[in-house]
Design a protein around this motif. Structure first.
Motif, PDB file in Angstrom:
ATOM      1  N   VAL A 260      25.944  91.622   8.660  1.00 35.25           N
ATOM      2  CA  VAL A 260      26.469  90.260   8.578  1.00 35.25           C
ATOM      3  C   VAL A 260      26.399  89.793   7.128  1.00 35.25           C
ATOM      4  O   VAL A 260      25.329  89.767   6.520  1.00 35.25           O
ATOM      5  CB  VAL A 260      25.660  89.301   9.487  1.00 35.25           C
ATOM      6  N   LEU A 261      27.560  89.439   6.579  1.00 36.11           N
ATOM      7  CA  LEU A 261      27.605  88.850   5.237  1.00 36.11           C
ATOM      8  C   LEU A 261      27.507  87.329   5.312  1.00 36.11           C
ATOM      9  O   LEU A 261      26.845  86.707   4.495  1.00 36.11           O
ATOM     10  CB  LEU A 261      28.892  89.241   4.509  1.00 36.11           C
ATOM     11  N   LEU A 262      28.199  86.738   6.290  1.00 38.10           N
ATOM     12  CA  LEU A 262      28.170  85.291   6.499  1.00 38.10           C
ATOM     13  C   LEU A 262      28.128  85.001   7.997  1.00 38.10           C
ATOM     14  O   LEU A 262      28.900  85.568   8.763  1.00 38.10           O
ATOM     15  CB  LEU A 262      29.425  84.624   5.916  1.00 38.10           C
ATOM     16  N   ASN A 263      27.251  84.084   8.376  1.00 43.43           N
ATOM     17  CA  ASN A 263      27.229  83.646   9.768  1.00 43.43           C
ATOM     18  C   ASN A 263      28.046  82.356   9.888  1.00 43.43           C
ATOM     19  O   ASN A 263      28.610  81.865   8.907  1.00 43.43           O
ATOM     20  CB  ASN A 263      25.790  83.463  10.261  1.00 43.43           C
ATOM     21  N   GLU A 264      28.095  81.787  11.077  1.00 45.53           N
ATOM     22  CA  GLU A 264      28.925  80.607  11.326  1.00 45.53           C
ATOM     23  C   GLU A 264      28.533  79.425  10.442  1.00 45.53           C
ATOM     24  O   GLU A 264      29.402  78.750   9.870  1.00 45.53           O
ATOM     25  CB  GLU A 264      28.835  80.199  12.802  1.00 45.53           C
ATOM     26  N   LYS A 265      27.252  79.184  10.300  1.00 46.60           N
ATOM     27  CA  LYS A 265      26.795  78.060   9.469  1.00 46.60           C
ATOM     28  C   LYS A 265      27.195  78.260   8.010  1.00 46.60           C
ATOM     29  O   LYS A 265      27.673  77.326   7.356  1.00 46.60           O
ATOM     30  CB  LYS A 265      25.278  77.915   9.583  1.00 46.60           C
ATOM     31  N   GLU A 266      27.025  79.474   7.502  1.00 49.67           N
ATOM     32  CA  GLU A 266      27.383  79.760   6.107  1.00 49.67           C
ATOM     33  C   GLU A 266      28.890  79.653   5.879  1.00 49.67           C
ATOM     34  O   GLU A 266      29.335  79.144   4.846  1.00 49.67           O
ATOM     35  CB  GLU A 266      26.874  81.156   5.723  1.00 49.67           C
ATOM     36  N   VAL A 267      29.689  80.112   6.836  1.00 48.23           N
ATOM     37  CA  VAL A 267      31.143  79.976   6.734  1.00 48.23           C
ATOM     38  C   VAL A 267      31.516  78.505   6.656  1.00 48.23           C
ATOM     39  O   VAL A 267      32.329  78.096   5.816  1.00 48.23           O
ATOM     40  CB  VAL A 267      31.863  80.668   7.919  1.00 48.23           C
ATOM     41  N   ASN A 268      30.913  77.680   7.496  1.00 45.82           N
ATOM     42  CA  ASN A 268      31.216  76.250   7.504  1.00 45.82           C
ATOM     43  C   ASN A 268      30.845  75.584   6.179  1.00 45.82           C
ATOM     44  O   ASN A 268      31.605  74.764   5.648  1.00 45.82           O
ATOM     45  CB  ASN A 268      30.489  75.571   8.673  1.00 45.82           C
ATOM     46  N   ILE A 269      29.695  75.924   5.632  1.00 45.48           N
ATOM     47  CA  ILE A 269      29.277  75.366   4.346  1.00 45.48           C
ATOM     48  C   ILE A 269      30.270  75.754   3.252  1.00 45.48           C
ATOM     49  O   ILE A 269      30.679  74.916   2.435  1.00 45.48           O
ATOM     50  CB  ILE A 269      27.847  75.846   3.986  1.00 45.48           C
ATOM     51  N   ILE A 270      30.674  77.008   3.249  1.00 48.26           N
ATOM     52  CA  ILE A 270      31.630  77.485   2.241  1.00 48.26           C
ATOM     53  C   ILE A 270      32.977  76.783   2.386  1.00 48.26           C
ATOM     54  O   ILE A 270      33.599  76.400   1.383  1.00 48.26           O
ATOM     55  CB  ILE A 270      31.778  79.019   2.322  1.00 48.26           C
ATOM     56  N   LEU A 271      33.438  76.587   3.608  1.00 51.48           N
ATOM     57  CA  LEU A 271      34.717  75.903   3.820  1.00 51.48           C
ATOM     58  C   LEU A 271      34.680  74.486   3.263  1.00 51.48           C
ATOM     59  O   LEU A 271      35.641  74.033   2.632  1.00 51.48           O
ATOM     60  CB  LEU A 271      35.078  75.893   5.305  1.00 51.48           C
ATOM     61  N   HIS A 272      33.592  73.776   3.475  1.00 50.50           N
ATOM     62  CA  HIS A 272      33.473  72.418   2.931  1.00 50.50           C
ATOM     63  C   HIS A 272      33.400  72.443   1.397  1.00 50.50           C
ATOM     64  O   HIS A 272      33.977  71.577   0.740  1.00 50.50           O
ATOM     65  CB  HIS A 272      32.266  71.706   3.539  1.00 50.50           C
ATOM     66  N   ARG A 273      32.711  73.425   0.842  1.00 49.74           N
ATOM     67  CA  ARG A 273      32.654  73.535  -0.617  1.00 49.74           C
ATOM     68  C   ARG A 273      34.043  73.807  -1.191  1.00 49.74           C
ATOM     69  O   ARG A 273      34.465  73.185  -2.177  1.00 49.74           O
ATOM     70  CB  ARG A 273      31.691  74.650  -1.037  1.00 49.74           C
ATOM     71  N   LEU A 274      34.772  74.718  -0.575  1.00 52.24           N
ATOM     72  CA  LEU A 274      36.123  75.010  -1.039  1.00 52.24           C
ATOM     73  C   LEU A 274      37.028  73.786  -0.930  1.00 52.24           C
ATOM     74  O   LEU A 274      37.832  73.514  -1.830  1.00 52.24           O
ATOM     75  CB  LEU A 274      36.712  76.193  -0.257  1.00 52.24           C
ATOM     76  N   ALA A 275      36.896  73.034   0.160  1.00 56.12           N
ATOM     77  CA  ALA A 275      37.679  71.808   0.323  1.00 56.12           C
ATOM     78  C   ALA A 275      37.366  70.820  -0.794  1.00 56.12           C
ATOM     79  O   ALA A 275      38.273  70.209  -1.367  1.00 56.12           O
ATOM     80  CB  ALA A 275      37.409  71.191   1.696  1.00 56.12           C
ATOM     81  N   CYS A 276      36.097  70.678  -1.126  1.00 52.03           N
ATOM     82  CA  CYS A 276      35.702  69.763  -2.206  1.00 52.03           C
ATOM     83  C   CYS A 276      36.241  70.232  -3.552  1.00 52.03           C
ATOM     84  O   CYS A 276      36.674  69.411  -4.374  1.00 52.03           O
ATOM     85  CB  CYS A 276      34.186  69.619  -2.262  1.00 52.03           C
ATOM     86  N   GLN A 277      36.240  71.525  -3.793  1.00 48.42           N
ATOM     87  CA  GLN A 277      36.798  72.049  -5.041  1.00 48.42           C
ATOM     88  C   GLN A 277      38.297  71.765  -5.127  1.00 48.42           C
ATOM     89  O   GLN A 277      38.806  71.435  -6.203  1.00 48.42           O
ATOM     90  CB  GLN A 277      36.527  73.547  -5.160  1.00 48.42           C
ATOM     91  N   LEU A 278      38.997  71.883  -4.012  1.00 45.79           N
ATOM     92  CA  LEU A 278      40.422  71.558  -3.994  1.00 45.79           C
ATOM     93  C   LEU A 278      40.647  70.078  -4.292  1.00 45.79           C
ATOM     94  O   LEU A 278      41.562  69.723  -5.044  1.00 45.79           O
ATOM     95  CB  LEU A 278      41.042  71.933  -2.642  1.00 45.79           C
ATOM     96  N   ILE A 279      39.814  69.222  -3.719  1.00 52.63           N
ATOM     97  CA  ILE A 279      39.944  67.786  -3.968  1.00 52.63           C
ATOM     98  C   ILE A 279      39.690  67.468  -5.441  1.00 52.63           C
ATOM     99  O   ILE A 279      40.398  66.647  -6.041  1.00 52.63           O
ATOM    100  CB  ILE A 279      38.981  66.988  -3.058  1.00 52.63           C
ATOM    101  N   GLU A 280      38.695  68.100  -6.040  1.00 57.14           N
ATOM    102  CA  GLU A 280      38.408  67.875  -7.459  1.00 57.14           C
ATOM    103  C   GLU A 280      39.623  68.167  -8.329  1.00 57.14           C
ATOM    104  O   GLU A 280      39.890  67.451  -9.286  1.00 57.14           O
ATOM    105  CB  GLU A 280      37.250  68.766  -7.921  1.00 57.14           C
ATOM    106  N   LYS A 281      40.365  69.210  -7.995  1.00 52.94           N
ATOM    107  CA  LYS A 281      41.521  69.593  -8.817  1.00 52.94           C
ATOM    108  C   LYS A 281      42.788  68.853  -8.425  1.00 52.94           C
ATOM    109  O   LYS A 281      43.581  68.458  -9.266  1.00 52.94           O
ATOM    110  CB  LYS A 281      41.727  71.108  -8.696  1.00 52.94           C
ATOM    111  N   HIS A 282      43.006  68.644  -7.119  1.00 49.26           N
ATOM    112  CA  HIS A 282      44.296  68.147  -6.644  1.00 49.26           C
ATOM    113  C   HIS A 282      44.248  66.718  -6.113  1.00 49.26           C
ATOM    114  O   HIS A 282      45.279  66.217  -5.642  1.00 49.26           O
ATOM    115  CB  HIS A 282      44.850  69.101  -5.569  1.00 49.26           C
ATOM    116  N   HIS A 283      43.114  66.075  -6.164  1.00 48.25           N
ATOM    117  CA  HIS A 283      42.900  64.673  -5.770  1.00 48.25           C
ATOM    118  C   HIS A 283      43.499  64.362  -4.402  1.00 48.25           C
ATOM    119  O   HIS A 283      42.941  64.696  -3.396  1.00 48.25           O
ATOM    120  CB  HIS A 283      43.405  63.729  -6.855  1.00 48.25           C
TER     121      HIS A 283
END
Length: 179
Positions: free
Chosen positions: A5-28
Motif C-alpha cells: 500500500v502506497l496510499l490508503n483512503e485517508k491519505e488519498v483524501n488528504i492529497i486530493l484536498h491539497r491538490l485542490a488548494c494548489q489549483l485554487i492558489e494558481k487559478h483563483h
C-alpha cells in the motif's frame, strides 16, 4: 505477485484536498481555466477534484471535460488486440483557456504527449498544466513533469502502480505491485 500500500483512503483524501488548494492558489475562481481528465483513469481524479472544488471550496462553474487519447498514442498499433476508444467529452471552447490535464499516474510521459496532440483538435489553449496523483519519477521517456503532484514514487520498471477509486474499484487506494 505481491503488493504494497502506497496510499490508503485517508491519505488519498488528504492529497486530493491539497491538490485542490494548489489549483485554487494558481487559478483563483477558474474563470479562464478548464479541467480535462485523461481517459480512462484520469477522469476519476478529475471528477473528484471538481467535486471538492465546488462543494468544499465553493468554486462555481468549473468546466470539466474528458479527453480520449487512444488513437493519438505512438504505440496504439503495437498491441495484438484491437483498441477500444473511450469518449471525449469537451463541451466548451479551449481556445485561449488555461487547461489542466489530469491523470492518475505519470509514467513515461507518452500519454501526456498524446494529450497535447489531441487537444489541438479543439483549439489553441493559452497554457497547459499537468496534475497527477502519482509521479513515477525515474520512468520518463519524454521530458514531461507535472505542475501538481500528489505523491512522487521511485518505482523499478518491473513494478506497477495501481490506483483504485471507489467509483470503480470499491476503494480509494494506491498500490505498488511487484510482478
Amino acid at each position: 505477485m505481491s503488493q504494497k500500500v502506497l496510499l490508503n483512503e485517508k491519505e488519498v483524501n488528504i492529497i486530493l484536498h491539497r491538490l485542490a488548494c494548489q489549483l485554487i492558489e494558481k487559478h483563483h475562481k477558474f474563470q479562464n481555466t478548464v479541467l480535462i481528465g485523461l481517459q480512462p483513469r484520469g477522469v476519476f481524479l478529475a471528477d473528484r477534484l471538481a467535486k471538492i472544488l465546488s462543494e468544499h471550496y465553493k468554486i462555481k462553474n468549473i468546466q470539466l471535460g474528458y479527453l480520449d487519447i487512444t488513437f493519438f498514442r505512438d504505440d496504439f498499433r503495437r498491441g495484438d488486440k484491437p483498441l477500444e476508444a473511450n469518449k471525449t467529452k469537451i463541451n466548451f471552447i479551449v481556445e485561449d483557456k488555461n487547461i489542466v490535464f489530469i491523470d492518475d499516474v505519470l509514467y513515461t510521459g507518452r500519454s501526456i504527449r498524446a494529450a497535447l496532440t489531441a487537444i489541438q483538435s479543439f483549439g489553441r489553449p493559452n497554457e497547459i498544466e499537468l496534475l497527477t496523483l502519482i509521479d513515477r519519477r525515474f520512468s520518463r521517456h519524454l521530458p514531461i513533469q507535472p505542475n501538481y503532484r500528489g505523491r512522487q514514487v521511485d518505482v523499478i520498471n518491473d513494478e506497477k502502480v495501481r490506483v483504485n477509486w471507489k467509483e470503480r474499484d470499491k476503494e480509494d487506494s494506491v498500490y505498488l505491485i511487484e510482478k
